[in-house]
Design a protein around this motif. Structure first.
Motif, PDB file in Angstrom:
ATOM      1  N   PHE A   1       0.989  -1.067  -0.404  1.00  0.00           N
ATOM      2  CA  PHE A   1       0.311   0.111  -0.094  1.00  0.00           C
ATOM      3  C   PHE A   1       0.862   1.332   0.218  1.00  0.00           C
ATOM      4  O   PHE A   1       0.586   1.939  -1.120  1.00  0.00           O
ATOM      5  CB  PHE A   1      -0.885   0.182   1.335  1.00  0.00           C
ATOM      6  CG  PHE A   1      -1.683   0.868   1.500  1.00  0.00           C
ATOM      7  CD1 PHE A   1      -2.644   1.815   0.778  1.00  0.00           C
ATOM      8  CD2 PHE A   1      -1.236   2.226   2.624  1.00  0.00           C
ATOM      9  CE1 PHE A   1      -3.640   2.567   0.895  1.00  0.00           C
ATOM     10  CE2 PHE A   1      -2.428   3.198   2.092  1.00  0.00           C
ATOM     11  CZ  PHE A   1      -2.993   3.736   1.863  1.00  0.00           C
ATOM     12  N   PHE A   2       2.006   1.211   0.594  1.00  0.00           N
ATOM     13  CA  PHE A   2       2.789   1.924   0.770  1.00  0.00           C
ATOM     14  C   PHE A   2       3.393   2.576  -0.451  1.00  0.00           C
ATOM     15  O   PHE A   2       3.841   3.330  -0.661  1.00  0.00           O
ATOM     16  CB  PHE A   2       3.538   1.898   1.703  1.00  0.00           C
ATOM     17  CG  PHE A   2       3.769   2.828   3.486  1.00  0.00           C
ATOM     18  CD1 PHE A   2       2.255   2.588   3.535  1.00  0.00           C
ATOM     19  CD2 PHE A   2       4.820   2.931   3.706  1.00  0.00           C
ATOM     20  CE1 PHE A   2       2.254   3.563   4.350  1.00  0.00           C
ATOM     21  CE2 PHE A   2       4.553   3.504   5.094  1.00  0.00           C
ATOM     22  CZ  PHE A   2       3.269   3.923   5.613  1.00  0.00           C
ATOM     23  N   ILE A   3       3.812   1.633  -1.854  1.00  0.00           N
ATOM     24  CA  ILE A   3       4.534   1.637  -2.602  1.00  0.00           C
ATOM     25  C   ILE A   3       3.259   2.758  -3.842  1.00  0.00           C
ATOM     26  O   ILE A   3       3.447   2.913  -4.635  1.00  0.00           O
ATOM     27  CB  ILE A   3       5.216   0.385  -3.735  1.00  0.00           C
ATOM     28  CG1 ILE A   3       6.049   0.044  -2.288  1.00  0.00           C
ATOM     29  CG2 ILE A   3       5.031   0.719  -4.385  1.00  0.00           C
ATOM     30  CD1 ILE A   3       6.577  -1.167  -2.209  1.00  0.00           C
ATOM     31  N   THR A   4       1.933   1.363  -3.711  1.00  0.00           N
ATOM     32  CA  THR A   4       0.875   1.513  -4.477  1.00  0.00           C
ATOM     33  C   THR A   4       0.131   3.207  -4.593  1.00  0.00           C
ATOM     34  O   THR A   4       0.190   3.741  -5.024  1.00  0.00           O
ATOM     35  CB  THR A   4       0.246   0.826  -5.139  1.00  0.00           C
ATOM     36  OG1 THR A   4      -0.627   0.121  -3.972  1.00  0.00           O
ATOM     37  CG2 THR A   4       0.655  -0.382  -5.376  1.00  0.00           C
ATOM     38  N   ASN A   5      -0.011   3.412  -3.691  1.00  0.00           N
ATOM     39  CA  ASN A   5      -1.336   4.662  -3.537  1.00  0.00           C
ATOM     40  C   ASN A   5      -0.387   5.654  -3.693  1.00  0.00           C
ATOM     41  O   ASN A   5      -1.598   6.681  -4.372  1.00  0.00           O
ATOM     42  CB  ASN A   5      -1.224   4.735  -1.358  1.00  0.00           C
ATOM     43  CG  ASN A   5      -2.579   5.878  -1.302  1.00  0.00           C
ATOM     44  OD1 ASN A   5      -3.233   5.490  -1.784  1.00  0.00           O
ATOM     45  ND2 ASN A   5      -1.672   6.757  -0.088  1.00  0.00           N
ATOM     46  N   PRO A   6       0.906   6.332  -3.172  1.00  0.00           N
ATOM     47  CA  PRO A   6       1.659   7.325  -3.643  1.00  0.00           C
ATOM     48  C   PRO A   6       1.685   7.362  -5.114  1.00  0.00           C
ATOM     49  O   PRO A   6       0.832   8.643  -6.072  1.00  0.00           O
ATOM     50  CB  PRO A   6       2.664   7.706  -3.216  1.00  0.00           C
ATOM     51  CG  PRO A   6       3.261   6.627  -2.570  1.00  0.00           C
ATOM     52  CD  PRO A   6       1.367   5.555  -2.237  1.00  0.00           C
ATOM     53  N   ILE A   7       1.986   6.589  -5.795  1.00  0.00           N
ATOM     54  CA  ILE A   7       1.862   6.537  -7.265  1.00  0.00           C
ATOM     55  C   ILE A   7       0.703   6.713  -8.378  1.00  0.00           C
ATOM     56  O   ILE A   7       0.532   7.361  -9.011  1.00  0.00           O
ATOM     57  CB  ILE A   7       2.053   4.930  -7.542  1.00  0.00           C
ATOM     58  CG1 ILE A   7       4.648   5.369  -7.268  1.00  0.00           C
ATOM     59  CG2 ILE A   7       2.584   4.827  -9.474  1.00  0.00           C
ATOM     60  CD1 ILE A   7       4.409   4.091  -7.554  1.00  0.00           C
ATOM     61  N   SER A   8      -0.999   6.050  -7.404  1.00  0.00           N
ATOM     62  CA  SER A   8      -1.669   6.783  -7.744  1.00  0.00           C
ATOM     63  C   SER A   8      -2.101   7.953  -7.747  1.00  0.00           C
ATOM     64  O   SER A   8      -2.729   8.166  -8.487  1.00  0.00           O
ATOM     65  CB  SER A   8      -2.931   5.545  -7.394  1.00  0.00           C
ATOM     66  OG  SER A   8      -3.752   5.883  -6.158  1.00  0.00           O
ATOM     67  N   ALA A   9      -1.712   8.714  -6.340  1.00  0.00           N
ATOM     68  CA  ALA A   9      -2.008   9.835  -6.368  1.00  0.00           C
ATOM     69  C   ALA A   9      -1.187  10.858  -6.930  1.00  0.00           C
ATOM     70  O   ALA A   9      -1.724  11.295  -7.798  1.00  0.00           O
ATOM     71  CB  ALA A   9      -2.183  10.556  -5.134  1.00  0.00           C
ATOM     72  N   HIS A  10      -0.145  10.300  -6.888  1.00  0.00           N
ATOM     73  CA  HIS A  10       0.928  10.881  -8.348  1.00  0.00           C
ATOM     74  C   HIS A  10       0.312  11.535  -9.655  1.00  0.00           C
ATOM     75  O   HIS A  10       0.485  12.509 -10.507  1.00  0.00           O
ATOM     76  CB  HIS A  10       2.182  10.467  -7.904  1.00  0.00           C
ATOM     77  CG  HIS A  10       3.170  11.438  -9.379  1.00  0.00           C
ATOM     78  ND1 HIS A  10       3.349  12.427  -8.898  1.00  0.00           N
ATOM     79  CD2 HIS A  10       3.423  10.290 -10.213  1.00  0.00           C
ATOM     80  CE1 HIS A  10       4.779  12.390  -9.938  1.00  0.00           C
ATOM     81  NE2 HIS A  10       5.063  11.710 -10.539  1.00  0.00           N
ATOM     82  N   ILE A  11      -0.163   9.599  -9.821  1.00  0.00           N
ATOM     83  CA  ILE A  11      -0.627   9.299 -11.386  1.00  0.00           C
ATOM     84  C   ILE A  11      -1.767  10.562 -11.804  1.00  0.00           C
ATOM     85  O   ILE A  11      -1.615  11.455 -12.520  1.00  0.00           O
ATOM     86  CB  ILE A  11      -0.955   8.360 -12.224  1.00  0.00           C
ATOM     87  CG1 ILE A  11      -0.186   7.678 -11.818  1.00  0.00           C
ATOM     88  CG2 ILE A  11      -1.917   8.621 -13.462  1.00  0.00           C
ATOM     89  CD1 ILE A  11       0.217   6.498 -12.087  1.00  0.00           C
ATOM     90  N   ILE A  12      -2.689  11.017 -10.881  1.00  0.00           N
ATOM     91  CA  ILE A  12      -3.455  11.387 -11.390  1.00  0.00           C
ATOM     92  C   ILE A  12      -3.430  12.954 -11.060  1.00  0.00           C
ATOM     93  O   ILE A  12      -3.714  14.379 -12.232  1.00  0.00           O
ATOM     94  CB  ILE A  12      -4.608  11.575  -9.942  1.00  0.00           C
ATOM     95  CG1 ILE A  12      -5.686   9.826  -9.652  1.00  0.00           C
ATOM     96  CG2 ILE A  12      -5.909  12.528 -10.452  1.00  0.00           C
ATOM     97  CD1 ILE A  12      -6.087   9.602  -8.785  1.00  0.00           C
ATOM     98  N   ALA A  13      -2.309  14.117 -10.341  1.00  0.00           N
ATOM     99  CA  ALA A  13      -2.148  15.265  -9.996  1.00  0.00           C
ATOM    100  C   ALA A  13      -0.884  15.530 -11.553  1.00  0.00           C
ATOM    101  O   ALA A  13      -1.038  16.768 -11.793  1.00  0.00           O
ATOM    102  CB  ALA A  13      -0.948  14.842  -8.561  1.00  0.00           C
ATOM    103  N   ARG A  14      -0.691  14.542 -12.368  1.00  0.00           N
ATOM    104  CA  ARG A  14       0.482  14.941 -13.324  1.00  0.00           C
ATOM    105  C   ARG A  14      -0.318  14.874 -14.257  1.00  0.00           C
ATOM    106  O   ARG A  14      -0.118  15.822 -15.133  1.00  0.00           O
ATOM    107  CB  ARG A  14       1.398  13.241 -13.612  1.00  0.00           C
ATOM    108  CG  ARG A  14       1.834  14.170 -14.358  1.00  0.00           C
ATOM    109  CD  ARG A  14       3.454  12.316 -14.974  1.00  0.00           C
ATOM    110  NE  ARG A  14       3.917  12.497 -15.703  1.00  0.00           N
ATOM    111  CZ  ARG A  14       5.806  12.622 -15.851  1.00  0.00           C
ATOM    112  NH1 ARG A  14       5.852  12.563 -14.593  1.00  0.00           N
ATOM    113  NH2 ARG A  14       5.304  12.678 -16.830  1.00  0.00           N
ATOM    114  N   TYR A  15      -1.315  14.104 -14.701  1.00  0.00           N
ATOM    115  CA  TYR A  15      -2.132  13.731 -15.551  1.00  0.00           C
ATOM    116  C   TYR A  15      -3.460  16.046 -15.951  1.00  0.00           C
ATOM    117  O   TYR A  15      -3.232  16.175 -16.722  1.00  0.00           O
ATOM    118  CB  TYR A  15      -3.437  13.018 -15.300  1.00  0.00           C
ATOM    119  CG  TYR A  15      -3.992  13.157 -16.503  1.00  0.00           C
ATOM    120  CD1 TYR A  15      -3.632  13.174 -18.122  1.00  0.00           C
ATOM    121  CD2 TYR A  15      -5.460  13.661 -16.733  1.00  0.00           C
ATOM    122  CE1 TYR A  15      -4.432  13.015 -19.281  1.00  0.00           C
ATOM    123  CE2 TYR A  15      -6.794  13.599 -18.159  1.00  0.00           C
ATOM    124  CZ  TYR A  15      -5.939  13.499 -18.440  1.00  0.00           C
ATOM    125  OH  TYR A  15      -7.070  13.442 -20.346  1.00  0.00           O
TER     126      TYR A  15
END
Lengths: 110, 170
Positions: free
Chosen positions: A71-85
């Motif tokens: 969860f510590f690996i995946t959660n920031p990546i999903s948030a980062h992808i939305i923000a980056r888009y």
């Protein structure tokens, strides 16, 4: 031991509730993402800690530990992808007006 | 034995170690049969997949051998910061006095994995989200923009993580 677990479960409930209120209250995509990702991370982590405390030193604890790390690996990546888009499609972040920022006491040099 | 062969053996062994660690965490039993089964499969999978997981040149060695004791301290710091920032965001939601802003700054970390971990940590901390990461240039959106000075902002946002990460992955 049960009381510590209950404390963490309560923290999880509070953070989850406030995160959802934040999503409704905040003005634009970035701030809403802050509220939702915040509260999902902290509340879910609290719930995991409570589960680990309740289950003691058993195989379940190892599995919850692995799930927490995942969860510590995946959660920031999903948030980062939305923000980056949102950032790359040039959505302008919401800001306070100059006067409001002066009133809040924030440093303003532009 | 050339340098190349030695590094290839190290690659296989590293992959095997990681896979076996995952197996032990999931099964949580030290019966000989179970461990042997895990070991055989870990070696087989490592032999098949080591070129994917571990880079070809030995220069990348540091990024696969972090200093584990510091990594543990790093996780504790991360969780502590997460709770502190979480209460701060809670307070901001309750009062409705937010002052969001975007800030740009550069990081001094060298290796790719350290930069990725820094980005993830910033996003994991409530109140800050990384919008973009180009080489060493980060764009961060934060809920409580206390300053518009780039260097001071990087100190506030990434300071505690950067100092530890530089020692973990160099």
């Amino acid at each position: 031991m049960t009381w510590v677990a209950l404390f963490f479960l309560g923290l999880g409930a509070v953070f989850s509730l406030m995160g959802n209120i934040g999503v409704l209250v905040f003005p634009d995509i970035y701030t809403r993402l802050q509220a939702s990702s915040t509260c999902s991370t902290t509340s879910i982590f609290s719930v995991f800690v409570a589960c680990m405390i309740l289950s003691g030193f058993t195989p379940i604890t190892g599995k919850i530990l692995v799930i927490t790390l995942f969860f510590f690996i995946t959660n920031p990546i999903s948030a980062h992808i939305i923000a980056r888009y949102a950032w790359q499609s040039e959505i302008v972040p919401w800001r306070r007006t100059y006067e409001q920022r002066r009133m809040l006491g924030a440093e303003t040099d532009d | 034995m050339t340098e190349r062969t030695r590094w290839n053996i190290a690659r296989v062994l590293l992959t095997t170690t990681y896979l076996l660690g995952g197996w032990l965490l999931f099964t949580w039993s030290f019966e000989p049969g179970s461990v042997l089964l895990g070991l055989v499969h870990a070696i087989a999978i490592a032999l098949l997949t080591y070129p994917i997981f571990i880079e070809e040149y030995e220069a990348a060695r540091r990024s696969h051998l972090p200093r584990v004791e510091l990594l543990g301290i790093y996780l504790l710091v991360l969780v502590f910061n997460m709770y502190v920032a979480s209460f701060r965001v809670l307070w901001q939601i309750l009062r409705g006095r937010i002052n969001p802003g975007v800030t740009h700054f550069r990081t001094r970390l060298r290796t790719d994995i350290a930069r990725v971990v820094l980005t993830s940590s910033i996003t994991l901390t409530p109140g800050t989200i990384t919008l973009q990461l180009d080489d060493d240039h980060l764009i961060v959106h934060w809920l409580d923009a206390r300053t518009r000075h780039s260097k001071y902002a990087s100190k506030l946002i990434a300071g505690p993580y950067e100092r530890l990460l530089r020692r973990i992955w160099a």
